[in-house]
Design an enzyme around this catalytic site. Structure first.
Site, PDB file in Angstrom:
ATOM      1  N   ASP A  89       0.845  -1.203   0.000  1.00 35.00           N
ATOM      2  CA  ASP A  89       0.000   0.000   0.000  1.00 35.00           C
ATOM      3  C   ASP A  89       0.876   1.246   0.000  1.00 35.00           C
ATOM      4  O   ASP A  89       2.053   1.196   0.379  1.00 35.00           O
ATOM      5  CB  ASP A  89      -0.978   0.021   1.187  1.00 35.00           C
ATOM      6  CG  ASP A  89      -0.279   0.139   2.545  1.00 35.00           C
ATOM      7  OD1 ASP A  89       0.809  -0.467   2.726  1.00 35.00           O
ATOM      8  OD2 ASP A  89      -0.820   0.823   3.430  1.00 35.00           O
ATOM      9  N   GLU A 154      -0.103  -0.952   5.930  1.00 32.79           N
ATOM     10  CA  GLU A 154       0.958  -0.381   6.758  1.00 32.79           C
ATOM     11  C   GLU A 154       0.770   1.113   6.937  1.00 32.79           C
ATOM     12  O   GLU A 154       0.943   1.652   8.037  1.00 32.79           O
ATOM     13  CB  GLU A 154       2.338  -0.667   6.128  1.00 32.79           C
ATOM     14  CG  GLU A 154       3.508  -0.487   7.092  1.00 32.79           C
ATOM     15  CD  GLU A 154       4.002   0.941   7.211  1.00 32.79           C
ATOM     16  OE1 GLU A 154       4.709   1.241   8.176  1.00 32.79           O
ATOM     17  OE2 GLU A 154       3.673   1.784   6.344  1.00 32.79           O
TER      18      GLU A 154
HETATM   19  N1  BES Z   1       8.611   3.126   5.655  1.00 36.25           N
HETATM   20  C1  BES Z   1       7.982   3.879   6.674  1.00 36.25           C
HETATM   21  C2  BES Z   1       8.682   3.746   8.018  1.00 36.25           C
HETATM   22  C3  BES Z   1      10.010   4.461   8.117  1.00 36.25           C
HETATM   23  C4  BES Z   1      10.118   5.802   7.796  1.00 36.25           C
HETATM   24  C5  BES Z   1      11.089   3.778   8.610  1.00 36.25           C
HETATM   25  C6  BES Z   1      11.333   6.448   7.917  1.00 36.25           C
HETATM   26  C7  BES Z   1      12.295   4.424   8.754  1.00 36.25           C
HETATM   27  C8  BES Z   1      12.407   5.757   8.404  1.00 36.25           C
HETATM   28  C9  BES Z   1       6.540   3.410   6.827  1.00 36.25           C
HETATM   29  O1  BES Z   1       5.907   3.174   5.595  1.00 36.25           O
HETATM   30  C10 BES Z   1       5.728   4.477   7.524  1.00 36.25           C
HETATM   31  O2  BES Z   1       5.483   5.494   6.922  1.00 36.25           O
HETATM   32  N2  BES Z   1       5.311   4.204   8.765  1.00 36.25           N
HETATM   33  C11 BES Z   1       4.404   5.032   9.474  1.00 36.25           C
HETATM   34  C12 BES Z   1       3.771   4.151  10.513  1.00 36.25           C
HETATM   35  C13 BES Z   1       2.439   4.607  11.014  1.00 36.25           C
HETATM   36  C14 BES Z   1       1.414   4.766   9.933  1.00 36.25           C
HETATM   37  C15 BES Z   1       1.955   3.653  12.085  1.00 36.25           C
HETATM   38  C16 BES Z   1       5.108   6.204  10.118  1.00 36.25           C
HETATM   39  O3  BES Z   1       6.285   6.090  10.520  1.00 36.25           O
HETATM   40  O4  BES Z   1       4.501   7.264  10.211  1.00 36.25           O
HETATM   41 MN    MN Z   2       7.089   2.054   4.381  1.00 32.60          MN
HETATM   42 MN    MN Z   3       5.272   5.098   4.736  1.00 38.78          MN
END
Ligand code: BES
Ligand code: MN
Ligand code: MN
Length: 458
Positions: A89, A154
């Site tokens: 997604d 996610e």
């Molecule tokens: N890929 C990211 C997580 C990420 C961002 C890891 C930057 C390391 C560095 C993931 O898709 C994401 O955006 N996660 C969300 C999680 C939330 C929706 C629970 C986030 O970090 O805001």
């Molecule tokens: Mn991600």
């Molecule tokens: Mn993300």
């Protein structure tokens, strides 16, 4: 490793780009209900791809939200089992007018592929499928056992994934989880990320009166929810960037001197960082460096605000309501449930009785950190060195992948974050992109990773 695996990867670049572009053309925006069919189509596309490369038992598994895609290849007796996790997604594309090319038409400019999902996370997920394909085509086998789950929720906080993992524990049993869903430290500076922040997210709604009011006739007689909201928010953090919620820092694991020293040694140019962000001045918790603030300190942020008249011109009105979306990034060993309770308590105390308060808890996730001497982390470091020709640096990240903590608690499996994105690839923003050098290099490094993991023995 059979050297033709690497040759195969090097001669397949054009095809990889074509296939990834097809994948990126499916607008799999999990947050928007109008994309429900695209979500299913994207899950199907992912499963077709997994079957084509030679994975077995491939299934699209329904949840009460968007489906999970599962596949495996378990014919390497005695070798470690690796669970791959990624998400198909993507985030919404707004504001769409700021994109230089349409978000779902992959476009290459200057060796970078522009499209929503290019780096977060379809490109990085696809990298592993292509590395697995290269082994299965050239050798007819893999050096490791593989299980893969790719989820479609996610970006909306994985509301169904924890339950899915609990329900499928046996099928997900593994020695290590590999996730490529994070940036490397900088271009030409490959890294291994050993920590992620957690999250606790809320919506705050204030109501002052039943309807909007003439601000001349009633101004002075009732509370203005827009103004009260500003006061409530300012009760959350002081000007030095310190969160004022009582007990908020109680469980924060302090940085060790060694960690602080290692952060200082990273090739970080603060001035360039500031300029790249277009910020007049950097700001954060006093007493900590920028990297420490982002990687190892918790924060309180306002993600959205809504109150009153925001159109052109002026309107003399007292809004009936005001709304804010707020969230806290958490670090080890803060617990999202405990923090949520502390926040709600402080919010209720900070809100005067002249408005009605409604607090809604949205998604959350635990912070995470792993040991660097873990044998799989060491295997990943060797693979990066072989694939990118450089020893990786060790980083933490400010973002969150909440499922990592679930893999640890439910499957008792450590996670290796093998991210090949870049910090300036505009994840969640207009003009998201993926560096194609890192994509192709990442496929080679992934192929080495499987071999290096195969060589690890307890
Ligand atoms: N890929 C990211 C997580 C990420 C961002 C890891 C930057 C390391 C560095 C993931 O898709 C994401 O955006 N996660 C969300 C999680 C939330 C929706 C629970 C986030 O970090 O805001
Ligand atoms: Mn991600
Ligand atoms: Mn993300």
């Amino acid at each position: 490793m059979n050297p033709t695996v690497i040759d195969f990867i090097n001669t397949s670049r054009d095809r990889y780009l074509e296939e990834l572009t097809q994948y990126l053309a499916i607008p799999s925006v999990s947050a928007l209900p109008e994309h429900a069919d695209d979500m299913r189509r994207c899950a199907e596309w992912t499963s077709e791809q997994m079957r084509t490369i030679g994975l077995e038992n491939v299934r699209v598994i329904g949840t009460s939200g968007h489906p999970v895609v599962y596949g495996d290849w378990l014919q390497a007796p005695g070798a470690p089992t690796v669970l791959f996790y990624g998400h198909y997604d993507v985030q919404p594309v707004d504001p769409v007018e700021l994109w230089l090319s349409p978000p779902f038409e992959g476009t290459v400019r200057d060796n970078e592929l522009f499209a929503r999902g290019a780096t977060d996370d379809k490109g990085q997920l696809f990298m592993h499928l292509k590395a697995l394909e290269a082994y299965l085509r050239q050798d007819g086998r893999l050096p490791i056992n593989v299980r893969a789950i790719f989820e479609g929720e996610e970006e909306i906080g994985s509301p169904n994934l924890d339950q899915f993992i609990k329900d499928h524990k046996d099928e997900l049993a593994c020695d290590v989880v590999v996730i490529s869903d994070s940036p490397m430290f900088d271009k030409g500076v490959p890294s291994i990320c050993y920590g992620l922040r957690g999250l606790s997210y809320f919506q705050i709604d204030l109501r002052g009166t039943t309807t909007d009011l003439h601000s001349g006739s009633f101004g002075g007689a009732v509370a203005n929810p827009g103004f009260v909201l500003a006061q409530v928010l300012s009760a959350m953090k002081d000007r030095g960037g310190h969160v004022k919620i009582p007990g908020f820092y109680d469980d924060v694991r302090e940085l060790s001197e060694r960690e602080r020293d290692e952060f200082k040694r990273l090739p970080f140019n603060e001035k360039q960082y500031r300029k790249g962000l277009g910020a007049p001045k950097l700001h954060g918790e006093s007493g900590f460096s920028t990297l420490e603030r982002v990687w190892a300190r918790p924060t309180f942020e306002v993600n959205g605000l809504l109150a009153g008249f925001t159109g052109e011109g002026a309107k003399t009105v007292i809004p009936a309501t005001a709304m804010a979306k707020v969230s806290m990034r958490l670090v080890p060993n803060q617990d999202p449930d405990k923090i949520a309770a502390l926040f709600e308590d402080h919010l209720r105390k900070a809100t005067p009785k002249n408005v009605e308060l409604k607090v809604t808890r949205m998604h959350g996730g635990k912070p995470w950190m792993t040991e660097l001497d873990n044998r799989f982390v060491q295997a990943a470091a060797r693979a990066i060195e072989m694939g990118f020709g450089k020893t990786p640096v060790y980083t933490r990240e400010g973002g969150s992948i909440p499922v990592v903590a679930t893999f640890q608690s439910e499957l008792n499996a450590p996670t290796v974050l093998f991210g090949i994105g870049l910090p300036d690839e505009n994840a969640h923003a207009p003009n998201e992109k993926l560096d194609l050098g890192n994509f192709y290099g990442g496929i080679i490094a992934s192929a080495y990773l499987y071999d290096e993991i195969a060589k690890t023995r307890e």
